[in-house]
Write a protein that holds these residues in place. Structure first.
Motif, short mmCIF file in Angstrom:
data_model
loop_
_atom_site.label_atom_id
_atom_site.label_comp_id
_atom_site.label_asym_id
_atom_site.label_seq_id
_atom_site.Cartn_x
_atom_site.Cartn_y
_atom_site.Cartn_z
N LYS A 86 1.20 -1.63 -0.18
CA LYS A 86 0.26 0.17 0.04
C LYS A 86 1.00 1.04 -0.24
N PHE A 87 1.90 1.45 -0.72
CA PHE A 87 2.94 2.24 -0.88
C PHE A 87 2.08 3.54 -0.95
N SER A 88 2.00 3.47 -1.62
CA SER A 88 0.63 4.79 -2.49
C SER A 88 -0.02 5.78 -0.97
N GLN A 89 -0.23 4.76 -0.11
CA GLN A 89 -0.92 5.14 1.06
C GLN A 89 0.60 6.03 2.20
N LEU A 90 1.49 5.86 1.95
CA LEU A 90 2.55 6.84 2.68
C LEU A 90 1.82 8.35 2.55
N PRO A 91 1.86 9.00 3.70
CA PRO A 91 1.38 10.74 3.28
C PRO A 91 2.88 10.94 2.74
N SER A 92 2.61 12.17 2.09
CA SER A 92 3.90 13.24 1.37
C SER A 92 3.76 14.42 1.97
N HIS A 93 3.65 14.68 2.98
CA HIS A 93 3.71 15.70 4.04
C HIS A 93 5.35 16.19 3.76
N LYS A 94 5.80 17.37 3.44
CA LYS A 94 7.21 17.59 4.01
C LYS A 94 7.98 16.73 5.31
N GLY A 95 8.87 16.33 5.27
CA GLY A 95 9.31 15.86 6.65
C GLY A 95 8.79 14.11 7.10
N SER B 136 19.01 -0.68 -3.27
CA SER B 136 18.16 -0.56 -4.63
C SER B 136 16.77 0.15 -4.04
N VAL B 137 16.02 -0.47 -5.64
CA VAL B 137 15.28 0.01 -5.29
C VAL B 137 14.79 -1.30 -6.85
N LEU B 138 13.50 -2.43 -6.57
CA LEU B 138 14.13 -3.39 -7.29
C LEU B 138 12.41 -3.49 -8.72
N ASP B 139 13.79 -3.77 -9.55
CA ASP B 139 12.38 -4.35 -10.65
C ASP B 139 12.10 -5.07 -10.27
N GLN B 140 10.53 -5.30 -10.22
CA GLN B 140 9.71 -7.03 -9.60
C GLN B 140 9.28 -7.39 -10.62
N MET B 141 10.12 -7.30 -12.53
CA MET B 141 9.30 -7.83 -13.63
C MET B 141 11.54 -8.08 -14.00
N ASP C 292 7.54 2.77 -17.76
CA ASP C 292 8.17 1.62 -18.33
C ASP C 292 8.90 1.16 -17.49
N ASN C 293 8.97 1.08 -15.80
CA ASN C 293 9.82 1.08 -15.25
C ASN C 293 8.59 -0.51 -14.30
N CYS C 294 9.04 -1.22 -13.60
CA CYS C 294 7.82 -1.94 -12.38
C CYS C 294 8.89 -1.53 -10.83
N TYR C 295 9.12 -0.19 -10.59
CA TYR C 295 9.48 -0.68 -9.12
C TYR C 295 8.90 -0.35 -8.04
N VAL C 296 7.09 0.16 -8.63
CA VAL C 296 5.84 -0.35 -8.29
C VAL C 296 5.02 -0.77 -8.53
N MET C 297 4.09 -2.05 -8.12
CA MET C 297 3.86 -3.52 -9.02
C MET C 297 2.58 -3.57 -7.95
N ASP C 298 1.32 -3.07 -8.08
CA ASP C 298 -0.21 -4.19 -7.24
C ASP C 298 0.24 -2.84 -5.49
N ASP C 299 0.32 -1.82 -6.43
CA ASP C 299 1.38 -1.35 -4.91
C ASP C 299 1.76 -1.44 -3.55
N THR C 300 2.66 -1.76 -4.24
CA THR C 300 4.07 -2.67 -3.57
C THR C 300 5.29 -1.90 -3.46
N CYS C 301 6.62 -1.70 -2.65
CA CYS C 301 7.78 -1.50 -3.34
C CYS C 301 8.38 -1.95 -2.64
N VAL C 302 9.98 -1.83 -2.98
CA VAL C 302 10.82 -3.42 -2.66
C VAL C 302 12.01 -2.60 -2.75
N PHE C 303 12.50 -2.61 -1.94
CA PHE C 303 14.15 -1.53 -1.21
C PHE C 303 14.84 -3.07 -1.01
#
Length: 308
Positions: free
Chosen positions: A43-52, A104-109, A144-155
């Motif tokens: 649910k990566f997109s739900q992270l708050p985006s406010h400064k700090g 790294s941010v992993l390319d999931q594909m 063109d990237n697969c860094y975020v898939m199914d709203d999941t990001c892997v570092f």
């Protein structure tokens, strides 16, 4: 019918003689050279985006230390990623460490991972190292990237090496004193031993000092006067500027040399090995020896005291 005895012969197979195996060395696990930590955020997109805003992983253990990753999402432009050192090995707790790692941010594909490796990363307890602009969000969500898939990001973090840096802390308490002077008069100069030094001890600033002069050089092949200042106390440890002189008793054109150092231990000295050429010392017109007397002068200025 007569009695007949049936004799059964039992065949017993002899066990094969086993060869004694040589003692095998104990198997030790291979030494771990690299360490990898994978941090998956759903649910990566739900992270708050406010400064700090900061998001941190749980603590993990590697190289006898505790670590965590820190994610910083500032506004709608950049994503920051840092490696934080939570706790160092107890026997190195006051050290800094040279750490070689990559984030790294992993390319999931596939294998098209986004990787950044810092140069000359220095870390210590409660410090962090990384990148405030690790990746642009536009790049992270690029079609063109697969860094975020199914709203999941892997570092991923990979640590390659972890080396303590030897460090010594020294504190200088500045305490400037007016310079003081001591004059050493050496009579009967021609009668001094041909080899070896002559010395003069004196007290200045409540500290014991010693001057040492080799009037004929330190060896037969040495053609220069050697002059030294010794620190003969154990405390305090002064940071000092000093000038040593052999006095010109005719024209006042003294031979001087100046240096500065911090004296930390009893017997520490500063040597001017080639202070004055022997031929100049004994040249009457130079005025360094008059009436078979030579005069040496030392001026010391205390700049402060150190604690290490």
């Amino acid at each position: 019918m007569g009695n007949s005895k049936s004799i059964l012969k039992r065949s017993v197979a002899k066990p094969e003689k086993k060869m004694k195996e040589p003692n095998k060395p104990l198997q030790t696990p291979p030494k771990i050279r690299n360490f990898n930590f994978v941090w998956k955020i759903q649910k990566f997109s739900q992270l708050p985006s406010h400064k700090g805003f900061k998001c941190e992983s749980g603590d993990f253990y590697a190289f006898d230390s505790w670590w965590r990753l820190q994610l910083v999402k500032e506004g709608n432009q950049y994503l920051g990623l840092h490696l934080c050192m939570q706790c160092a090995p107890s026997h190195f707790r006051f050290f800094d460490f040279s750490v070689k790692f990559k984030l790294s941010v992993l390319d999931q594909m596939g294998e098209n991972h986004w990787t950044v490796e810092p140069k000359n990363a220095i870390l210590s307890t409660s410090k962090k190292c990384g990148f405030s602009k690790f990746i642009e969000l536009e790049e992270l969500y690029g079609v063109d990237n697969c860094y975020v898939m199914d709203d999941t990001c892997v570092f991923e973090l990979e640590i390659f090496s972890f080396t303590p840096i030897m460090k010594r802390i020294e504190t200088l308490a500045v305490q400037v004193y007016e310079p003081e002077m001591h004059k050493w008069i050496i009579p009967n100069f021609s009668e001094l031993p041909k080899m070896g030094p002559v010395t003069e001890s004196f007290t200045m600033f409540d500290i014991l000092w010693k001057l040492e002069l080799y009037p004929n050089g330190r060896s037969e092949s040495h053609r220069n006067v050697s002059l030294s200042l010794f620190y003969e106390s154990s405390t305090p440890r002064p940071s000092a500027e000093f000038t040593l002189s052999i006095i010109d008793q005719i024209k006042g054109e003294h031979k001087k040399m100046t240096a500065s150092t911090t004296f930390k231990f009893m017997g520490q000295n500063w040597v001017f090995l080639n202070f004055l050429a022997l031929k100049d010392l004994h040249e009457p017109s130079k005025g360094y020896i008059v009436n078979d007397t030579c005069q040496v002068e030392v001026e010391i200025k205390i700049l402060g005291f150190v604690d290490s």
